[in-house]
Design an enzyme around this catalytic site. Structure first.
Site, PDB file in Angstrom:
ATOM      1  N   GLU A   1      56.160  31.972  64.422  1.00  0.00           N
ATOM      2  CA  GLU A   1      54.736  32.332  64.393  1.00  0.00           C
ATOM      3  C   GLU A   1      53.948  31.522  65.421  1.00  0.00           C
ATOM      4  O   GLU A   1      52.911  30.923  65.122  1.00  0.00           O
ATOM      5  CB  GLU A   1      54.153  32.171  62.988  1.00  0.00           C
ATOM      6  CG  GLU A   1      54.766  33.142  62.004  1.00  0.00           C
ATOM      7  CD  GLU A   1      54.035  33.210  60.656  1.00  0.00           C
ATOM      8  OE1 GLU A   1      53.060  32.454  60.465  1.00  0.00           O
ATOM      9  OE2 GLU A   1      54.440  34.020  59.802  1.00  0.00           O
TER      10      GLU A   1
ATOM     11  N   GLU B   1      60.493  37.664  57.936  1.00  0.00           N
ATOM     12  CA  GLU B   1      59.597  37.358  56.820  1.00  0.00           C
ATOM     13  C   GLU B   1      58.982  38.660  56.328  1.00  0.00           C
ATOM     14  O   GLU B   1      58.253  39.320  57.069  1.00  0.00           O
ATOM     15  CB  GLU B   1      58.498  36.360  57.221  1.00  0.00           C
ATOM     16  CG  GLU B   1      59.005  34.943  57.473  1.00  0.00           C
ATOM     17  CD  GLU B   1      57.885  33.935  57.665  1.00  0.00           C
ATOM     18  OE1 GLU B   1      56.792  34.121  57.074  1.00  0.00           O
ATOM     19  OE2 GLU B   1      58.107  32.954  58.410  1.00  0.00           O
TER      20      GLU B   1
END
Length: 498
Positions: A173, A300
């Site tokens: 991220e 995720e």
């Protein structure tokens, strides 16, 4: 009566076991208490790993585990987690709850966990606050068999042989908690960092995964690929994608247990957005990689609700209902149907965090409805996707949140048997289905079903409120079978052809 058409002779692609992968982060009670209790705990364990948890994970054949994060990965410095435990550095987990991280679970412990579970390893490296040297030395420490400073250090710390690192994520991220980077900047960093992830064992090359987009950030996907692909494709094996099912907004996401029918359908509608994300990010990837050599890695995914009342808001602990089992079934069917591009997916997270497959409380452990969904779907691992199509109709209470009542996928395992997995998203209507198998004769069928009220869940006092049961109400007639899938259910049928 809805028709389900299956053509066993048309294979659409291979279903990697890693489509049913998992994720464990240093977050709340996922690692500590959930997986790792230490060698001196009175909770039964092997080398510190909870025996009950390991056995439950082996039951669903966990194929791969991602660690140590998540946002934690980009503040994790691996040398803090090796050597004698009394000498390991303590730190504050700034992302998750502000608690002390004592680093008693590090590289050696993760590799031991994967050995016990029998799964592949997915390590996420630190780009946000780490250096190229640090990442390079970690790979050397884990995978180099010869004489070198890092290999010698590993041996000094008690592990003579090198481990296998199957997958390595270069940052996490990085558009957000991993550094708030622009895609072009991250793309350049990726090119640099991945250079030093050496394949010390040529027979077991590391599968390198670049940080991909958050949900519908198509600009990130395009610019990262543009920045990396002007140098060729040889150094990227996978590109990640993160997407969470949130029924409300990020400020008030909604309760895991207290929700009404409108919120139920809103949740499933949000889940189905995964298909659009796969298609649109996949179309961008096709522009650079038309041969689909780079895998989409959805490392995720899962539901994200408000934390359970009275728990640390930074621990992301939430209960798990039949609604979550349907979210899992929808996603796993979608991953199967898009296996030409999607090569791995990792539910967030394994124990006690977000959409967990297991919950623990001291010595007690409970399997969630999501665990049962994975238990039913494991038959797809390493199978061949078979051409299939099901007729659907819309259900739901709000026009903007109506969903198809059914989702499905079909595979053929190596023993030749067909496996049909279906979800019925309707809360109050069972669905009669006739499944027709092209140019085939049906010899035998058996199945299992997971069903219950939308809020049904398992607790430590009542751990079997939701569980898988045998399903035998099936009529066989030559090239077809007929059955009724209950409302709010996940169904698996094993079909043996003559």
């Amino acid at each position: 009566m809805a028709k389900l058409y299956v053509n066993p002779k048309v294979k659409k692609g291979h279903l990697n076991p890693e489509l049913q992968g998992h994720f464990s982060e240093h977050l709340g009670r996922c690692i500590y208490e959930g997986i790792y209790v230490g060698e001196n705990s009175d909770i039964p364990n092997v080398n510190g790993m909870r025996t009950d948890v390991v056995e439950a994970l082996k039951e669903i054949h966990v194929p791969v585990l991602r660690w140590p994060g998540g946002c934690f990965a980009d503040e994790y410095h691996w040398k803090d987690g090796i050597g004698p435990k009394e000498g390991r550095k303590k730190m504050i987990n700034t992302h998750w709850g502000g608690v002390v991280e004592d680093n008693s679970f590090g590289t050696h412990e993760f590799m031991e966990l994967c050995r016990q579970v029998g799964c592949k390893t997915y390590i996420n490296g630190n780009v946000g606050s780490g250096t190229v040297q640090e990442m390079s030395e970690w790979v050397e420490y884990m995978t180099f068999e010869g004489v070198s400073p890092m290999a010698d250090l590993r041996k000094k710390n008690g592990h003579e042989e090198a481990w296998t690192v199957d997958y390595f994520g270069v940052g996490n991220e990085n558009w957000g908690c991993g550094g708030n980077m622009r895609p072009e900047y991250y793309g350049d960093l990726y090119r640099r960092y991945q250079t030093y992830i050496r394949n010390y064992d040529r027979e077991k090359p590391v599968y390198k995964i670049a940080c991909g987009a958050n949900a519908g950030d198509y600009h990130w996907t395009d610019k990262v690929l543009e920045t990396t692909f002007d140098h060729g494709r040889g150094f990227m094996n996978g590109l990640s994608l993160h997407y969470y099912t949130v029924p409300g907004d990020w400020g008030k996401k909604g309760s895991a247990l207290e929700f009404d029918e409108k919120e139920y359908y809103r949740t499933l509608k949000a889940t189905l957005k995964m298909e659009e994300l796969i298609k649109r990010h996949g179309a961008i990837m096709d522009q650079y990689d038309p041969e689909k050599k780079i895998g989409m890695v959805i490392d995720e995914w899962g539901t994200w609700y408000d934390v359970e009342p009275g728990t640390n808001p930074g621990f992301l602990y939430q209960q798990n209902t039949m609604r979550d089992a349907l979210v899992a079934g929808i996603n796993l069917n979608l991953f199967n149907k898009n296996c030409d591009r999607v090569k791995m997916a990792n539910i967030a997270q394994m124990v006690n965090v977000l959409q967990s497959v297991l919950l623990t409380d001291g010595k007690r452990m409970v399997k969630t409805p999501t665990w049962y969904a994975f238990h039913m779907y494991q038959v797809h691992q390493d199978a061949e996707l078979v051409e299939s199509f099901v007729e659907t109709r819309e259900v739901g209470q709000e026009e903007e949140n109506k969903v198809p009542n059914l989702t499905e996928s079909v595979s053929q395992s190596q023993d030749g048997k067909l496996h049909l997995t279906l979800t019925n998203l309707s809360l109050d209507e069972a669905e009669d289905i006739e499944s027709i198998f092209a140019d085939s004769q049906v010899k035998a069928v058996k199945g299992t079903v997971l069903t219950g009220k939308m809020q049904a869940h398992n607790t430590f006092d009542e751990p079997d409120q939701v569980h898988e049961e045998a399903f035998s109400a099936i009529t066989v007639k030559e090239d077809r079978i007929s059955f009724t899938i209950p409302a709010c259910s996940v169904l698996h049928l094993e079909v043996e052809l003559a």
